[in-house]
Scaffold this motif. Structure first.
Motif, PDB file in Angstrom:
ATOM      1  N   THR A  29       0.847  -1.186   0.000  1.00  0.00           N
ATOM      2  CA  THR A  29       0.000   0.000   0.000  1.00  0.00           C
ATOM      3  C   THR A  29       0.885   1.239   0.000  1.00  0.00           C
ATOM      4  OG1 THR A  29      -1.594  -1.231   1.312  1.00  0.00           O
ATOM      5  CG2 THR A  29      -1.918   1.151   1.184  1.00  0.00           C
ATOM      6  N   LYS A  57      -1.754  -1.117  -4.088  1.00  0.00           N
ATOM      7  CA  LYS A  57      -2.871  -0.188  -3.898  1.00  0.00           C
ATOM      8  C   LYS A  57      -2.341   1.078  -3.240  1.00  0.00           C
ATOM      9  CE  LYS A  57      -4.129  -3.143   0.008  1.00  0.00           C
ATOM     10  NZ  LYS A  57      -5.165  -3.944   0.612  1.00  0.00           N
ATOM     11  N   ARG A 106      -3.513   4.453  -0.423  1.00  0.00           N
ATOM     12  CA  ARG A 106      -4.497   5.029   0.500  1.00  0.00           C
ATOM     13  C   ARG A 106      -4.013   6.414   0.917  1.00  0.00           C
ATOM     14  NH1 ARG A 106      -6.720   1.326  -1.248  1.00  0.00           N
ATOM     15  NH2 ARG A 106      -7.659  -0.470  -0.214  1.00  0.00           N
ATOM     16  N   TYR A 109      -3.994  -5.156   5.151  1.00  0.00           N
ATOM     17  CA  TYR A 109      -2.729  -4.468   4.870  1.00  0.00           C
ATOM     18  C   TYR A 109      -1.543  -5.354   5.196  1.00  0.00           C
ATOM     19  CZ  TYR A 109      -5.933  -0.907   3.887  1.00  0.00           C
ATOM     20  OH  TYR A 109      -6.956  -0.251   3.294  1.00  0.00           O
TER      21      TYR A 109
END
Ligand code: NAP
Length: 409
Positions: free
Chosen positions: A215, A268, A270, A286
């Motif tokens: 992430t 990804k 965030r 996560y």
């Protein structure tokens, strides 16, 4: 072990070549540093001996930094010590006092900058029995890669009222940007080079350790050309260098019916504020996290607190190109407990585990982790845990080390 078997670690094509008796510089550290270093060394040496039966050993090399160096050489961070850390590649370090006055911001930051240790790596996992403020602390198991040389760590700041601050304010006026005259000024650089080498290291780590996702954490909705660029360059790194082995969330929902294809690493991103909610509310989603300096600073401590491990969290600062790495306790020198054989040595012991893993000595690292987990489950713990655990047995720092060695199988 004969003297000629003791050798230096060398780095070839970004990979460590580790002899059977590598020399490892050890900085004891200030305050509680000497006692936790002694205990950590005891635990690590025992695990190496029990795992490799004399075929492998660490040759510790006392290296000076902090108060000890200042008393001996009149220098808080002697050049010779930095050279030793660079020559021998891998160092274990206790906490160091930040000298008051004298223009040194922090010895830890100075070491990271001098050796260009661009990734601060903080694994955060739960040890059963550790008092935690959340219901299911075991659901969080992440490794945070925090950029270590840019953003606020670049240290570019000018005091309110200084000629430099006024100069910058005047300069920016030329670009149509109004800043209050009584402002302090801080500059936050985030580069493509700095971002890509950090994200590359995080992706490689995730692939080598069969982790599920990466992430990218940023505040790109507000700071587009620093935080937002971090995200953009992070995705670019995955696309350009790891296309075969990575997949984005968007691709998963568009092309794979919402299921990550077998063997692929999910990438990804965030926004930082949302990430603080996510690690609390959906921790199991996560895994490896890559982020800029300040976000990483906050997030590492918040995650460590969530598993009750703020005092026992390990950490490393690594340059994955030169191989140079400093494994360190993440807490400070706790001066009020110095010399009392009382402090919790777990942070430095677990940093020692990371060091062993970095050398490829996984058996010894795993032996320590298992033994420490068992010791905590038996409620044989130092004062900081004892005061929060019902029915715990209070151990001194050295006793906790001995109990951990007793629990090694
Ligand atoms: P600190 O040394 O981390 O101590 C703060 C409190 O944390 C202690 O009073 C103690 O809490 C707890 N603690 C820390 N380490 C512990 C351990 N091993 N076992 C049990 N409890 C532990 O933070 P600080 O007082 O802000 O900083 C002191 C000095 O350390 C400063 O000079 C600072 O710059 C430096 N520092 C160095 C590093 C580093 O070398 N990486 C990091 C941070 C700070 P209780 O009193 O509640 O028991």
């Amino acid at each position: 072990m004969n003297q000629s078997e003791i050798e230096k670690i060398i780095v070839k094509d970004e990979k460590l070549v580790v002899p059977s008796v590598p020399t490892i510089p050890l900085i004891d550290g200030d305050g509680i540093g000497p006692e936790i270093s002694k205990t950590a060394r005891f635990v690590i040496d025992n695990a190496v001996e029990k795992s490799y039966h004399g075929k492998r050993k660490l040759n510790w090399l006392k290296t000076y930094a902090g108060e000890e160096a200042f008393k001996k050489f009149g220098d808080w961070l002697p050049l010779e010590s930095l050279k030793t850390m660079s020559d021998y590649v891998v160092t274990l370090k206790g906490p160091l006092t930040t000298p008051l006055g004298g223009g040194i911001r922090s010895l830890n930051v100075a070491i990271r900058q001098a050796l260009d240790l661009y990734a601060c790596v903080r694994p955060v996992r739960y040890f059963e029995g550790v008092p935690s403020p959340v219901k299911y602390p075991e659901k969080l198991n992440v490794v945070i890669f925090r950029e270590n040389t840019e953003d606020v760590y670049a240290g570019i700041e000018w005091e309110e009222g200084s000629a430099e601050a006024k100069g910058i304010i005047g300069f920016l006026k030329g670009f149509g940007k109004e800043i209050r005259l009584d402002s302090g000024i801080g500059i936050k650089p985030v580069s493509e080079t700095g971002t890509k080498r950090l994200v590359r290291a995080a992706i490689r780590f995730a692939l080598e350790n069969k982790r599920k996702s990466i992430t990218l954490v940023h505040k790109g909705n507000i700071m587009k050309f620093t935080e937002g660029a971090f995200m953009k360059w992070g995705y670019e790194t995955a696309r350009e260098e790891f296309a075969e082995t990575t997949v984005t969330e968007e691709e998963v929902s568009k092309n794979f019916g919402g299921v990550v294809p077998e063997g692929k690493l999910l990438i990804k991103d965030r926004v930082a504020d949302s990430m603080f909610q996510q690690v609390l509310l959906r921790p199991e989603e996560y895994d490896v996290i890559a982020t800029t300096n300040l976000n990483g600073d906050y997030l590492s401590d918040a995650c460590a607190a969530q598993v009750g491990g703020i005092g026992i969290a390990p950490g490393a600062n690594i340059n994955f190109s030169t191989g140079t790495a400093v494994f360190e306790a993440t807490h400070g020198t706790a001066p009020k407990y110095a010399g009392q054989d009382k402090a919790n040595p777990s942070s430095l012991i677990l940093s020692g585990c990371m060091l062993l893993e970095y050398l490829g000595w996984k058996e010894a690292a795993e032996m320590i982790t298992r033994a420490m987990a068992r010791t905590i489950m038996q409620k044989r713990v130092t004062y900081d845990f004892e005061r929060l655990m019902e029915g715990a047995v209070l151990m001194k720092c050295s006793e906790f080390g001995s109990a951990t060695v007793e629990n090694m199988e």
